[in-house]
Design a protein around this motif. Structure first.
Motif, mmCIF file in Angstrom:
data_model
loop_
_atom_site.group_PDB
_atom_site.id
_atom_site.type_symbol
_atom_site.label_atom_id
_atom_site.label_comp_id
_atom_site.label_asym_id
_atom_site.label_seq_id
_atom_site.Cartn_x
_atom_site.Cartn_y
_atom_site.Cartn_z
ATOM 1 N N CYS A 273 0.838 -1.202 0.000
ATOM 2 C CA CYS A 273 0.000 0.000 0.000
ATOM 3 C C CYS A 273 0.869 1.247 0.000
ATOM 4 C CB CYS A 273 -0.951 -0.005 1.192
ATOM 5 S SG CYS A 273 -0.134 0.327 2.779
ATOM 6 N N GLU A 274 0.248 2.389 -0.159
ATOM 7 C CA GLU A 274 0.984 3.653 -0.255
ATOM 8 C C GLU A 274 1.708 3.999 1.045
ATOM 9 O OE1 GLU A 274 -3.015 6.347 0.668
ATOM 10 O OE2 GLU A 274 -1.920 6.557 -1.210
ATOM 11 N N HIS A 275 1.337 3.356 2.151
ATOM 12 C CA HIS A 275 2.003 3.593 3.429
ATOM 13 C C HIS A 275 3.158 2.632 3.674
ATOM 14 C CE1 HIS A 275 -1.284 6.309 4.293
ATOM 15 N NE2 HIS A 275 -2.158 5.325 4.158
ATOM 16 N N GLY A 276 3.394 1.723 2.708
ATOM 17 C CA GLY A 276 4.513 0.806 2.842
ATOM 18 C C GLY A 276 4.183 -0.514 3.491
ATOM 19 N N GLU A 277 2.926 -0.713 3.867
ATOM 20 C CA GLU A 277 2.530 -1.987 4.458
ATOM 21 C C GLU A 277 2.371 -3.052 3.370
ATOM 22 O OE1 GLU A 277 2.181 -2.819 7.626
ATOM 23 O OE2 GLU A 277 2.754 -0.820 8.315
ATOM 24 N N THR A 278 2.778 -4.277 3.668
ATOM 25 C CA THR A 278 2.717 -5.378 2.715
ATOM 26 C C THR A 278 1.615 -6.355 3.103
ATOM 27 O OG1 THR A 278 5.085 -5.211 2.242
ATOM 28 C CG2 THR A 278 4.006 -7.273 1.648
ATOM 29 N N TYR A 279 0.801 -6.738 2.115
ATOM 30 C CA TYR A 279 -0.310 -7.657 2.362
ATOM 31 C C TYR A 279 -0.238 -8.807 1.360
ATOM 32 C CZ TYR A 279 -2.105 -3.623 4.921
ATOM 33 O OH TYR A 279 -2.241 -2.557 5.775
ATOM 34 N N ALA A 280 -0.157 -10.022 1.863
ATOM 35 C CA ALA A 280 -0.130 -11.211 1.004
ATOM 36 C C ALA A 280 -1.569 -11.658 0.757
ATOM 37 C CB ALA A 280 0.683 -12.322 1.658
ATOM 38 N N LEU A 281 -2.251 -10.971 -0.171
ATOM 39 C CA LEU A 281 -3.676 -11.206 -0.377
ATOM 40 C C LEU A 281 -3.973 -12.587 -0.957
ATOM 41 C CD1 LEU A 281 -4.741 -7.719 -1.798
ATOM 42 C CD2 LEU A 281 -4.778 -8.518 0.564
ATOM 43 N N PHE A 282 -3.039 -13.137 -1.725
ATOM 44 C CA PHE A 282 -3.258 -14.443 -2.344
ATOM 45 C C PHE A 282 -2.363 -15.522 -1.753
ATOM 46 C CE2 PHE A 282 -4.743 -11.461 -5.583
ATOM 47 C CZ PHE A 282 -5.990 -12.005 -5.881
ATOM 48 N N LEU A 320 6.272 -0.355 -19.296
ATOM 49 C CA LEU A 320 6.856 0.853 -19.872
ATOM 50 C C LEU A 320 6.696 2.060 -18.957
ATOM 51 C CD1 LEU A 320 5.612 0.414 -23.555
ATOM 52 C CD2 LEU A 320 7.792 -0.297 -22.546
ATOM 53 N N GLY A 321 6.071 1.856 -17.808
ATOM 54 C CA GLY A 321 5.829 2.966 -16.899
ATOM 55 C C GLY A 321 6.697 2.922 -15.657
ATOM 56 N N ASP A 322 6.144 3.371 -14.551
ATOM 57 C CA ASP A 322 6.866 3.435 -13.280
ATOM 58 C C ASP A 322 6.094 2.676 -12.206
ATOM 59 O OD1 ASP A 322 8.927 5.208 -14.265
ATOM 60 O OD2 ASP A 322 7.419 6.803 -14.228
ATOM 61 N N GLY A 323 6.801 2.339 -11.136
ATOM 62 C CA GLY A 323 6.170 1.668 -10.021
ATOM 63 C C GLY A 323 6.770 0.297 -9.771
ATOM 64 N N PRO A 324 6.365 -0.348 -8.678
ATOM 65 C CA PRO A 324 6.927 -1.656 -8.304
ATOM 66 C C PRO A 324 6.752 -2.725 -9.379
ATOM 67 C CG PRO A 324 5.704 -0.706 -6.467
ATOM 68 C CD PRO A 324 5.427 0.160 -7.650
#
Length: 376
Positions: A273-282, A320-324
């Protein structure tokens, strides 16, 4: 400790049929280059290979392909290569076989021998296989490669939409071939065919052909193994353990068809998420477990990011963009190029020999024709 099950010699030879001499255009078994296979009790497989010339620059490429394929067999603990050089008769056989292949090759279904073919497969639908195919292709093209994309999922094709391509495929009236949609991307080019087979002209050989396979292990997978035995398989799964168990079937299909599994890609991994928290949804661990069970590397994990889906809907690949996710796809493409399925680097040993052999045989044919004319 010795393995419980040793590979059979015929299984090793079956895999070696997927190793293509890119200049002679045939597999090393058919050309007589694969001379012998021995399997030791400790699982060490020794392959004796004969080259057309001892100093052939393609030796490193052939070695890499042979080792990668043989190591994928269950029970193999190591691979050793013994090198030798063909004698005059063996060279003549290899050149005659190559000449026959050139004569008999079907140009309307021919993929250049220098093209690295990667089939993106999965055990079931819904794991983002098409998204991985499109973004990996875009990332490779952005590096400057010429990349073909074949949408072989004829019942659920989605590649054109994900790449923002429209319009019907056209055919060439001169050579009766399908003309792919061509679009510049980064420093490279994408050539795309959906519901058909990509055929490339000689003047624009592609570096990579990515095939978006239908899910499962049906007729399309079997046909691909027969038509393009040098195909490398990338298996896509999600972190879910249940998805991993189903994806094992795709690995089994590849091995039974003597296709090399280049690696595993875990899609839809943890959401950040934007706050840096990681969620293993799957869930977690599905990609690593599948890679371990198949004995291949986990090449990359693509994070769950809404921009991947929205980019596909808009025809703008996130790679071709930005992000993780964009960073993950670029890293995946780099690992494909540098480690898992590197491009073929052409050299001139066999090609020059083939040209000389063809010229000599043509001269003999002409002499025979002249002699026949004089007799008559």
């Amino acid at each position: 400790m010795a393995p419980t099950t040793l590979p059979r010699r015929e299984d090793v030879f079956g895999l070696l049929r997927g190793v293509i001499d890119p200049e002679l255009g045939s597999d090393i078994v058919d050309l007589g280059m694969a001379k012998a296979v021995t399997v030791a009790d400790d699982g060490i497989v020794t392959v004796t290979l004969a080259l057309t010339t001892a100093g052939c620059p393609l030796r490193a490429q052939i070695k890499k392909d042979v080792v990668a394929r043989v190591e994928s067999l269950p029970g193999v603990t190591g691979v050793k290569l013994d090198w030798t050089e063909m004698d005059a008769d063996e060279k003549a056989h290899a050149m005659a076989r190559a000449r026959w292949n050139v004569k008999e090759s079907a140009p309307d279904t021919a993929v250049p021998a220098t093209t690295r073919i990667i089939a993106v497969a999965s055990g079931k639908g819904g794991v983002g296989k098409s998204s991985v195919t499109v973004n990996l292709a875009a990332a490779l093209a952005a590096q400057g490669f010429r990349v073909g994309v074949l949408d072989a999922d004829i019942w659920g094709f989605s590649v054109p939409r994900m790449l923002g391509l429209e319009g019907r495929l056209e055919g060439s009236t001169e050579d009766k071939k399908i003309v792919p949609h061509i679009t510049p991307m980064g420093d490279g080019v994408l050539e795309v065919v959906s519901m058909g087979f990509l055929v490339d002209k000689e003047e624009s050989d592609i570096d990579y052909l990515l095939i978006d396979m239908p899910p499962g292990t049906g007729d399309v997978q079997m046909g691909l193994a027969r038509m393009l035995p040098r195909t490398e398989i990338l298996i896509v799964t999600t972190p879910s353990r249940s998805a991993q168990k189903v994806a094992v079937r795709a690995a089994d299909m590849a091995r039974k068809s003597y296709l090399r599994i280049a690696g595993v890609i875990e899609n839809m991994s943890a959401f950040v998420c934007e706050h840096g928290e990681t969620y293993a949804l799957f869930g977690e661990g599905g990609g690593a477990d599948l890679a371990h069970e198949a004995g291949v590397p986990l090449l990359g994990s693509i994070p769950l990011e809404p921009a991947v889906a929205s980019g596909g809907d808009l025809g703008q690949p996130i790679a071709l963009g930005d992000g993780p996710a964009a960073d993950a796809f670029r890293a995946l493409a780099a690992r494909i190029v540098e480690e898992a399925v590197p491009p073929v680097e052409m050299a001139g040993c066999s090609a020059r020999m083939l040209d000389a052999a063809v010229a000599a045989l043509d001269a003999l044919d002409e002499a025979d024709e002249n002699e026949g004319a004089e007799v008559s």
